[in-house]
Design a protein around this motif. Sequence first.
Motif, short mmCIF file in Angstrom:
data_model
loop_
_atom_site.label_atom_id
_atom_site.label_comp_id
_atom_site.label_asym_id
_atom_site.label_seq_id
_atom_site.Cartn_x
_atom_site.Cartn_y
_atom_site.Cartn_z
N ASN A 288 -8.50 13.95 32.39
CA ASN A 288 -7.83 15.20 32.80
C ASN A 288 -6.49 14.98 33.48
O ASN A 288 -5.95 15.92 34.06
CB ASN A 288 -8.74 15.97 33.75
N ASN A 289 -5.94 13.78 33.43
CA ASN A 289 -4.74 13.54 34.22
C ASN A 289 -3.57 14.44 33.82
O ASN A 289 -2.78 14.84 34.66
CB ASN A 289 -4.31 12.07 34.10
N TRP A 290 -3.45 14.74 32.54
CA TRP A 290 -2.39 15.63 32.06
C TRP A 290 -2.95 16.95 31.56
O TRP A 290 -2.41 17.57 30.65
CB TRP A 290 -1.57 14.93 30.97
N GLY A 291 -4.07 17.36 32.13
CA GLY A 291 -4.69 18.60 31.69
C GLY A 291 -5.53 18.38 30.45
O GLY A 291 -5.97 17.27 30.15
N ASN A 292 -5.76 19.46 29.71
CA ASN A 292 -6.67 19.37 28.58
C ASN A 292 -6.01 18.87 27.30
O ASN A 292 -6.65 18.78 26.26
CB ASN A 292 -7.33 20.73 28.33
N CYS A 293 -4.71 18.51 27.38
CA CYS A 293 -4.02 18.03 26.16
C CYS A 293 -4.59 16.74 25.65
O CYS A 293 -4.60 16.45 24.47
CB CYS A 293 -2.53 17.83 26.45
N CYS A 294 -5.03 15.87 26.64
CA CYS A 294 -5.14 14.45 26.34
C CYS A 294 -6.56 13.90 26.40
O CYS A 294 -6.74 12.68 26.46
CB CYS A 294 -4.21 13.66 27.25
N ALA A 295 -7.54 14.80 26.39
CA ALA A 295 -8.90 14.38 26.10
C ALA A 295 -9.04 14.46 24.59
O ALA A 295 -9.67 15.37 24.04
CB ALA A 295 -9.91 15.28 26.81
N ARG A 296 -8.44 13.54 23.90
CA ARG A 296 -8.18 13.72 22.47
C ARG A 296 -9.00 12.76 21.63
O ARG A 296 -9.24 11.61 22.02
CB ARG A 296 -6.68 13.50 22.21
N ASP A 297 -9.42 13.22 20.47
CA ASP A 297 -10.19 12.43 19.53
C ASP A 297 -9.71 12.80 18.13
O ASP A 297 -9.60 13.99 17.80
CB ASP A 297 -11.68 12.75 19.68
N TYR A 298 -9.40 11.81 17.30
CA TYR A 298 -8.91 12.15 15.97
C TYR A 298 -9.12 11.02 14.97
O TYR A 298 -9.24 9.84 15.34
CB TYR A 298 -7.43 12.54 16.00
N GLU A 299 -9.20 11.43 13.72
CA GLU A 299 -9.25 10.51 12.59
C GLU A 299 -8.27 11.03 11.55
O GLU A 299 -8.50 12.08 10.94
CB GLU A 299 -10.66 10.41 12.02
N LEU A 300 -7.18 10.29 11.37
CA LEU A 300 -6.10 10.72 10.50
C LEU A 300 -5.85 9.66 9.43
O LEU A 300 -6.06 8.46 9.65
CB LEU A 300 -4.82 10.95 11.31
N SER A 301 -5.37 10.13 8.30
CA SER A 301 -5.01 9.22 7.22
C SER A 301 -3.71 9.71 6.59
O SER A 301 -3.56 10.90 6.29
CB SER A 301 -6.12 9.19 6.16
N TYR A 302 -2.77 8.79 6.44
CA TYR A 302 -1.47 9.11 5.84
C TYR A 302 -1.25 8.20 4.62
O TYR A 302 -1.40 6.98 4.72
CB TYR A 302 -0.35 8.92 6.85
N THR A 303 -0.91 8.82 3.52
CA THR A 303 -0.64 8.08 2.29
C THR A 303 0.80 8.31 1.86
O THR A 303 1.25 9.45 1.76
CB THR A 303 -1.59 8.53 1.16
N ASP A 304 1.50 7.21 1.65
CA ASP A 304 2.91 7.25 1.26
C ASP A 304 3.07 6.63 -0.12
O ASP A 304 2.77 5.44 -0.32
CB ASP A 304 3.75 6.48 2.30
#
Length: 823
Positions: free
Chosen positions: A481-497
Amino acid sequence: MKKSQLRSVASVLAIVAGASFAAPAMAQDAPAEEASGLDEIVVTASGRDKTQIDSSISVTSVSADLIQDFKPSSEAELFRMLPGIQVAGTSGPGGNSNIAVRGLPVATGGAPFVQLQEDGLPTVLFGDIQFGNNDYWTRFDATTQKVEAVRGGTAATFASQAPGAVINYISHTGKQEGGYIQLNKGLGFNETKVDFRYGGALNETMYFHVGGFYKVGKGPLKAGFNVSDSVQIKANVTKEFDDGKGYIRFLFKYADTREPNYTGAPALGTVAGGKVTNLTPFPGFDGRDQSNYSTLNQSFLIYNREGDLERVAMSGITTNAKSIQNQFHYEFSDAITVDNNMRWTDMSGAFTSPFLGVGRTSAVIGSTVNGGVVATARYASGPKAGQVYTGTYIDTNTNVRTNIRDIGSFANDLGLTGKFEGGFATITARAGWFYMNQKINMDWHTNKSYREVSGDNPAQLDLFTAAGARLTAEGIAGFNNNWGNCCARDYELSYTDNAPYVGLDLDNDTFAIDGSVRFEMLRASGWTIAGSAVEFNTPVTFNGVTTQIPTITANGAREVLDYGRNYTTWTAGALWKVNPDTSLFIRASRGGRFNSDRQTVSGKFTASGQLNQSGLVPSVDFVKQYELGLKNRGGLAGGRYTVELTLLKGSFSRSDYEPTVTAQCPTGGCIIDTKYKSSGAELFVTYQNGGFNLVGTATYTKAKRAAAASTVYNRADGIPDLSYTVSANYDINDIATIGLSTTGQTAAIDGAGLEYPGKAVFNGVLRVRPVKNLELGLQVYNLFDTFDFRGNGGVSDITANPAVLGGAPALGRTFTASVRYSF
């Protein structure tokens, strides 16, 4: 670039070119290949068939020996040896540096316009991945033969996501037999490193190379525990085809690294008239040889993504990488050549550091924390455990842990080249296809934390009410919670170029003209979850007392990504071969970089994962650049020199989402839309005379920044007008080498517009060879122990006299001894 400016620049280059015609006869006496790397074939972001002097691009090659003499304190400081690259270099060996190029600043972190490569392929597709900057994943070691950098120009069309520059670490292959083992020891600090490499022939058509390093210790900032514990092994084997028309090469890498990133130190200074003067170290916390890493904060609790409390080590930046690479080169005829470069990488890591944020203790006392009014702060551990903390200042920044679960990739670059004699010129046509899939899977844990301000094993501080109720546990006031609710973050991303590219080159004895185009087709998929505004309490028992700690988890709305962007980049250039030792070139280019994970959690996506109107335009940042260059070599005072000068002008616009609190985002969670423009020059010079060798680099830029809706440009932050590096050494027969180098810059401003003085750091090296194959070395970094902030500060307390500032100073005076045995 305005026509008047072009005419002025052209006039300058014409004068220099005219002077080259009248160069002394000695300029032609020695063979050109003795001058320097101007006759080396450019292999980075190019057609791979031209020497530096015959290439109409800005390219610089720095040898491994020169880098070792310079003794950079971090991977990023190595880049200060390359013209055009602008970086403070004070973030430490773990990485996390902001790497700018040609006055194109870094808006929110990382290296958005600079790609780092190993043997021609990127280590990560994007240079500014959040908590995954590209300088985490590449380590200079004994296997590196040289570092080659192309700025602007063909970096936009022969590489993806690199409109500013491509920096390529090129490996030894073992074609020339030999190697060494070297022991390095810190003098006055605890650090040991072993470097080694060896290569040679397996038979008449096969050769190999293997090398790497092991490093362990508390480091030059004298942490109370081992902040470095790293091993890296790289190897390759090459088979040349019997007909002499090509080769196939396999390259392997294993890395398991743990290195600190320096999170800054306080300082004292005078602030007046928008400038900082009289900078001195903070009493009790000298950032030249102390840090926030502490034996009293070697581990801390996080609330993990599985919903459990987990204790993690304060391990700085850790990486684990395994890769297999294959290079294939075959000349089917004198006209047709095929090249393929492929790499599979399994990579993960973590970012775990004690950020520094200095404020007055009096501002905490009397405030409300976790539902209670703070009456006292007490030491949570160490020899003063339980005693009241009476320091004037307190560190209120986060203990942060980011799990980089998967940042692996697969990349392949296939190219076909046809070369034909057209009578008046050689015509070379190139076509290729680049493919890369980049995974970015992470979860963030930014704990609100309190600790003492000290450079000597700072302790965590617990807060208490007047009634003695404890409001924190081990100095932790909240989970995620140090920067509020922005940064309790969880993600799975994939980028194809997917990026097909084509190029055409016409070359004869007098001139060369080339142009190339790249068609970028990117696809993003995956999901991101940030925290919600709803907190709950997690009971934590510490020293027999249970405290309810506010907790935010990644339980907000799931943001889906399912979109693509296509765009085109191009470059065109021309080279005039004035004579065998002089060339002039002109170039224009438009490069682009895809704005990847920094677009997420910003309101730029529809429910189905497409970009909405606010996210569509800034999803790609375009960079326009114009260059005029000179390359010249010749004789001077009995020695040989080279000069590479590029005059340049560029502009770009950028849109990023900044989740944390910065000068441009004072409340956190901002979309930062900015425009930039810059002009300046790059210079790279060498001089060799007998045993004397000198290499110098300088970058001069006028970098300006404006809000997206404004036409008023102001000075850009973090970019000095002039940065430079000079290295000189003298070989005394075959017995000894003595060298001196310096790296410095003029003043720069921080994000709030406050100007910090520019300074220079001097380094020295002495190498003695008492017997054949044995070398004893002594290196010193920051010989005069200069306190150098390099413009990366911020005001912590303006009410004090002198004011209290925060920033990341360069390392202080540091001695290292080495013993090398060559074979």
